[in-house]
Design a protein around this motif. Sequence first.
Motif, PDB file in Angstrom:
ATOM      1  N   ALA A  28      37.182  47.631  40.676  1.00 36.19           N
ATOM      2  CA  ALA A  28      36.871  46.994  39.394  1.00 36.19           C
ATOM      3  C   ALA A  28      38.082  46.270  38.813  1.00 36.19           C
ATOM      4  CB  ALA A  28      36.385  48.057  38.402  1.00 36.19           C
ATOM      5  N   ASN A  29      39.282  46.647  39.268  1.00 33.63           N
ATOM      6  CA  ASN A  29      40.492  46.028  38.716  1.00 33.63           C
ATOM      7  C   ASN A  29      40.816  44.668  39.322  1.00 33.63           C
ATOM      8  OD1 ASN A  29      41.038  48.072  36.946  1.00 33.63           O
ATOM      9  ND2 ASN A  29      42.211  49.239  38.450  1.00 33.63           N
ATOM     10  N   PHE A  30      40.083  44.281  40.372  1.00 37.35           N
ATOM     11  CA  PHE A  30      40.430  43.033  41.069  1.00 37.35           C
ATOM     12  C   PHE A  30      39.899  41.826  40.313  1.00 37.35           C
ATOM     13  CE2 PHE A  30      41.631  46.062  44.104  1.00 37.35           C
ATOM     14  CZ  PHE A  30      42.487  45.440  44.999  1.00 37.35           C
ATOM     15  N   PRO A  31      40.475  40.636  40.423  1.00 39.07           N
ATOM     16  CA  PRO A  31      41.680  40.326  41.192  1.00 39.07           C
ATOM     17  C   PRO A  31      42.950  40.899  40.581  1.00 39.07           C
ATOM     18  CG  PRO A  31      40.989  38.410  39.946  1.00 39.07           C
ATOM     19  CD  PRO A  31      39.936  39.455  39.726  1.00 39.07           C
ATOM     20  N   LEU A  32      43.891  41.227  41.457  1.00 41.51           N
ATOM     21  CA  LEU A  32      45.151  41.843  41.036  1.00 41.51           C
ATOM     22  C   LEU A  32      46.309  40.882  41.292  1.00 41.51           C
ATOM     23  CD1 LEU A  32      45.229  45.456  42.485  1.00 41.51           C
ATOM     24  CD2 LEU A  32      45.222  44.826  40.091  1.00 41.51           C
TER      25      LEU A  32
END
Lengths: 219, 145
Positions: A91-95
């Motif tokens: 869920a944190n992408f894009p990083l």
Amino acid sequence: MVIYGVYIVSKSGGLIFNHDHNVPKVESECVFNKHPIDLKLVNENKKVVVSFGHRDGVAIGHVLTSLNGIAVTGSQLDDGRDVFEAIENPANFPLTLKFARLRVTTNEKIFLASMFYPLFALASQLSPETKSSGIEVLEADTFKLQCFQTLTGVKFMILSEPGQVGLDILLKKIYELYADYALKNPFYSLDMPIRCELFENNLQALLEQTEKSGNVSHI
Amino acid sequence: MAIHNLYIFDRNGSLLFYHEWNRLKQSGMSREEEAKLMYGMLFSIKSFVSKISPLDLKKGFLSYKTNKYALHYLETPTGLKFVLNTDIHASEVRELMKKIYSQVYVEYIVKNPVCRLDEPIKSELFKEKLDELIKQSSYYTAKIA
């Protein structure tokens, strides 16, 4: 001529002076769009280090310094989250990850100075020739280290780019500055770290002058 | 111009091979002890170099020089280490070391099924070919002791 730094080591192997002159910054930023990322990261010495993989200037040994602009301390983000959990969560992408080659800290420099001491002695002991000195020049593919030991056992070292010539003359000049500005300073006690402003200023000037002319011989 | 001696270490640090041509000073200890000391020094130099280097290393440690001799170091990606001591004026020693690896070690040890790779080298053929290569290299001239 690029000089990375100057070190002075006392007779007993302690670092008494160091000067970073021109240390290049190795830093790179990568954007990862999909989970999982194509670099293998591990926790090493309380840092998040690249252990496998190579892309966009990121190489093995580089340390993670920030994630999406949030600084990383140890293996924790500054907002309290764990780095590995943040990277594992799709869920944190894009990083956006920022990696850097860490500079040597002062503590590490002291450690390295005392590490050079036995190497210097061993080189002389393992010599196939009689009456050999210790290491005078050490070369690697990214730098050259030139060392000059005075009769009193103090070692002067210069770290420069590889293939640099004339460093021995520069070292003698630094020795001269040391004799003039550090030893003649009444507030300086022998074998203690050198904290003389005059010495530092003159050294800085000498290094700058050498770098500009690219040649030591005519100073 | 002179070539003093050659050490070959495997990836675990055991001495596979030692030979000397013009060695003027013995270290005053047994060969095994000396090899351990040499390997320990190289190991420390490698770690020293990787820490002090301002940029990312590719080949790493290459050589060092004292006022009397130069030590040249070649490590293959498999961890095999070649150490050649020469006088300080010798040039292109790296090319010679690469030849020792590719034309002598690979040809006469790796391609010889009776030579075990993790044991000290006993092959006479290897010794002969190595000696030949060293002696025909441009900077081998026996120094008068």
